[in-house]
Design a protein around this motif. Structure first.
Motif, short mmCIF file in Angstrom:
data_model
loop_
_atom_site.label_atom_id
_atom_site.label_comp_id
_atom_site.label_asym_id
_atom_site.label_seq_id
_atom_site.Cartn_x
_atom_site.Cartn_y
_atom_site.Cartn_z
N UNK A 69 0.23 4.79 -9.33
CA UNK A 69 1.50 5.23 -9.90
C UNK A 69 2.62 4.29 -9.46
N UNK A 70 3.74 4.37 -10.15
CA UNK A 70 4.88 3.50 -9.85
C UNK A 70 5.39 3.77 -8.45
N UNK A 71 5.72 2.68 -7.76
CA UNK A 71 6.25 2.75 -6.40
C UNK A 71 7.56 1.98 -6.38
N UNK A 72 8.65 2.67 -6.09
CA UNK A 72 9.96 2.04 -6.13
C UNK A 72 10.28 1.19 -4.89
N UNK A 80 4.04 5.02 3.17
CA UNK A 80 4.82 3.79 3.06
C UNK A 80 5.60 3.70 1.75
N UNK A 81 5.01 4.18 0.66
CA UNK A 81 5.64 4.09 -0.64
C UNK A 81 6.65 5.20 -0.88
N UNK A 82 7.41 5.04 -1.94
CA UNK A 82 8.38 6.08 -2.30
C UNK A 82 8.62 6.03 -3.81
N UNK A 83 9.09 7.13 -4.36
CA UNK A 83 9.42 7.23 -5.77
C UNK A 83 10.87 7.72 -5.87
N UNK A 112 0.84 -1.21 0.00
CA UNK A 112 0.00 0.00 0.00
C UNK A 112 0.86 1.25 0.00
N UNK A 113 0.38 2.28 -0.67
CA UNK A 113 1.11 3.54 -0.70
C UNK A 113 1.12 4.22 0.66
#
Length: 214
Positions: A171-174, A204-207, A90-91
């Motif tokens: 969206x993309x999550x690295x 939690x997510x990051x780009x 999850x983001x």
């Protein structure tokens, strides 16, 4: 309590992607919490077939589980949910504290939001999509709703990427792996609660890549 394994088990049985996972708990210690899995999918309500009649499919009902563990404080649920949201890719995880709505002058929207948080859709437009629940949970839910109305409640929400619709829509999550999830341990720790109605979002997510706009 391993919420990730609990939800994963139901996902395997349902064979459907998840839209979101929510947990709601009345603002009182040692009170059961309700975990609701919001499915993304449509199915026919009957195997009956009629010549030249196309029976429409209906939204798959939510699944509700009652969490009966002992909580010293409502925010004690933050870390188990952070771990689950982290593993599901999850983001973010959102925690919202709601005031008691059983008071003079409280808007009707607060009562409706509380009922929805505890999986009670009676009288709503989508009332034809009932919540799947056990008899015990149904009885306890009425008690929890009244308690939440008088004392307030806390609601958590995250949207799974692994096994959910967000694997293709988000969206993309690295930070996620090839499955769309992440492995423990979760580096994010629970934060203390605010006062009154407050919203806390755990990112939690990051780009890491560069985003170019046309």
């Amino acid at each position: 309590m391993n919420i990730f394994e609990l939800v994963s088990m139901h996902m395997k049985a349902m064979r459907l992607p998840l839209y979101a996972v929510t947990v709601s708990m009345a603002d009182q210690v040692n009170t059961p919490a309700l975990l609701i899995m919001h499915w993304h999918g449509f199915r026919r309500v009957t195997p009956l077939t009629l010549p030249d009649v196309n029976l429409p499919a209906r939204p798959v009902p939510d699944s509700v589980l009652q969490l009966d563990a002992t909580w010293s404080r409502p925010e004690a649920l933050d870390q188990p949910l952070l771990n689950a949201a982290w593993q599901f890719g999850a983001w973010d995880l959102e925690r919202v504290e709601h005031k008691a709505w059983w008071r003079p002058g409280a808007p009707a929207t607060e009562a409706l939001a509380c009922q929805r948080a505890f999986g009670c859709y009676a009288g709503a437009v989508d009332a034809a999509c009932p919540v799947v629940t056990s008899a015990q949970t149904a009885n306890d839910r009425e008690v929890l709703l009244e308690l939440a109305a008088r004392r307030g409640y806390v609601r958590w929400l995250f949207r799974p990427r692994r096994g959910g619709i967000w694997a293709t829509l988000a969206d993309k999550d690295d930070s996620v792996d090839k499955t769309g999830g992440r492995t423990l341990p979760c580096p994010i720790k629970a934060a203390p609660r605010g006062a009154g109605a407050a919203r806390t979002v755990y990112r939690l997510g990051r780009v890491d890549h560069l985003i170019l706009s046309g």
